[in-house]
Design a protein around this motif. Sequence first.
Motif, mmCIF file in Angstrom:
data_model
loop_
_atom_site.group_PDB
_atom_site.id
_atom_site.type_symbol
_atom_site.label_atom_id
_atom_site.label_comp_id
_atom_site.label_asym_id
_atom_site.label_seq_id
_atom_site.Cartn_x
_atom_site.Cartn_y
_atom_site.Cartn_z
ATOM 1 N N THR A 146 30.120 24.888 59.273
ATOM 2 C CA THR A 146 31.171 25.535 58.509
ATOM 3 C C THR A 146 30.599 26.114 57.222
ATOM 4 O O THR A 146 29.496 25.766 56.810
ATOM 5 C CB THR A 146 32.334 24.560 58.211
ATOM 6 O OG1 THR A 146 33.421 25.289 57.657
ATOM 7 C CG2 THR A 146 31.908 23.454 57.266
ATOM 8 N N GLU B 59 37.360 32.773 56.746
ATOM 9 C CA GLU B 59 38.310 32.238 57.726
ATOM 10 C C GLU B 59 37.775 30.948 58.333
ATOM 11 O O GLU B 59 36.571 30.776 58.502
ATOM 12 C CB GLU B 59 38.521 33.249 58.849
ATOM 13 C CG GLU B 59 39.251 34.488 58.422
ATOM 14 C CD GLU B 59 39.458 35.449 59.588
ATOM 15 O OE1 GLU B 59 39.455 34.989 60.758
ATOM 16 O OE2 GLU B 59 39.607 36.639 59.326
ATOM 17 N N LYS B 60 38.682 30.060 58.667
ATOM 18 C CA LYS B 60 38.314 28.806 59.329
ATOM 19 C C LYS B 60 37.669 29.134 60.667
ATOM 20 O O LYS B 60 38.054 30.073 61.347
ATOM 21 C CB LYS B 60 39.558 27.940 59.537
ATOM 22 C CG LYS B 60 39.243 26.564 60.083
ATOM 23 C CD LYS B 60 40.468 25.688 60.039
ATOM 24 C CE LYS B 60 40.180 24.298 60.517
ATOM 25 N NZ LYS B 60 39.344 23.522 59.650
ATOM 26 N N GLY B 61 36.655 28.383 61.014
ATOM 27 C CA GLY B 61 35.976 28.579 62.283
ATOM 28 C C GLY B 61 34.720 29.435 62.185
ATOM 29 O O GLY B 61 33.966 29.526 63.156
ATOM 30 N N TRP C 270 36.452 25.116 51.133
ATOM 31 C CA TRP C 270 36.015 25.134 52.527
ATOM 32 C C TRP C 270 36.535 26.372 53.239
ATOM 33 O O TRP C 270 37.571 26.914 52.876
ATOM 34 C CB TRP C 270 36.514 23.884 53.250
ATOM 35 C CG TRP C 270 35.897 22.644 52.689
ATOM 36 C CD1 TRP C 270 36.426 21.823 51.743
ATOM 37 C CD2 TRP C 270 34.610 22.120 52.998
ATOM 38 N NE1 TRP C 270 35.553 20.818 51.451
ATOM 39 C CE2 TRP C 270 34.432 20.967 52.209
ATOM 40 C CE3 TRP C 270 33.592 22.502 53.866
ATOM 41 C CZ2 TRP C 270 33.266 20.204 52.272
ATOM 42 C CZ3 TRP C 270 32.449 21.736 53.930
ATOM 43 C CH2 TRP C 270 32.295 20.600 53.141
ATOM 44 N N ALA C 271 35.842 26.782 54.271
ATOM 45 C CA ALA C 271 36.293 27.892 55.109
ATOM 46 C C ALA C 271 37.711 27.601 55.579
ATOM 47 O O ALA C 271 38.022 26.500 55.999
ATOM 48 C CB ALA C 271 35.363 28.076 56.301
ATOM 49 N N GLY C 272 38.578 28.580 55.462
ATOM 50 C CA GLY C 272 39.970 28.427 55.865
ATOM 51 C C GLY C 272 40.880 28.008 54.731
ATOM 52 O O GLY C 272 42.095 28.041 54.875
ATOM 53 N N ASP C 273 40.309 27.602 53.590
ATOM 54 C CA ASP C 273 41.109 27.201 52.427
ATOM 55 C C ASP C 273 41.059 28.267 51.349
ATOM 56 O O ASP C 273 40.088 29.014 51.248
ATOM 57 C CB ASP C 273 40.590 25.891 51.814
ATOM 58 C CG ASP C 273 40.861 24.681 52.680
ATOM 59 O OD1 ASP C 273 41.765 24.771 53.542
ATOM 60 O OD2 ASP C 273 40.189 23.658 52.490
#
Length: 127
Positions: free
Chosen positions: A30, A120-122, A54-57
């Motif tokens: 991540t 983006e998350k992922g 973090w990614a997605g936050d």
Amino acid sequence: MMSVTGSDQWLRWWCIAAMAVGGTLQVERTIVDVLPVRRPCMGEGVRACLVVRWAGDTTWGAFYDDIDGFPYEPGVQYRLLVERRPIPNPLADASAYAYRLVRICHQTRGDRVTALAPVEKGVAECP
């Protein structure tokens, strides 16, 4: 006597984790952004924590753990690619995960925070 480097220690933990979960490692890659300053936080006493997103936050928060192989330097903002793996049977107040630096994707020196767009998350590679 042989010394143990960070990567040797990571490999040892990796093998222990593999045995603990039946040979299947649940490692996740991540992206994490790190601000150029630490902030006080409370763990086992008061300490200085990294401030991360973090990614997605879209929000920033204190990070109480260490990232193996990450040479944090005050005054530098980072975007990192890290691996996160579960720790089997962690202690009650310990982290359930171990983190390892894969790559520094971006770094900017200076006290001002550079506006890095949230990832983006992922996303599992440097953008």
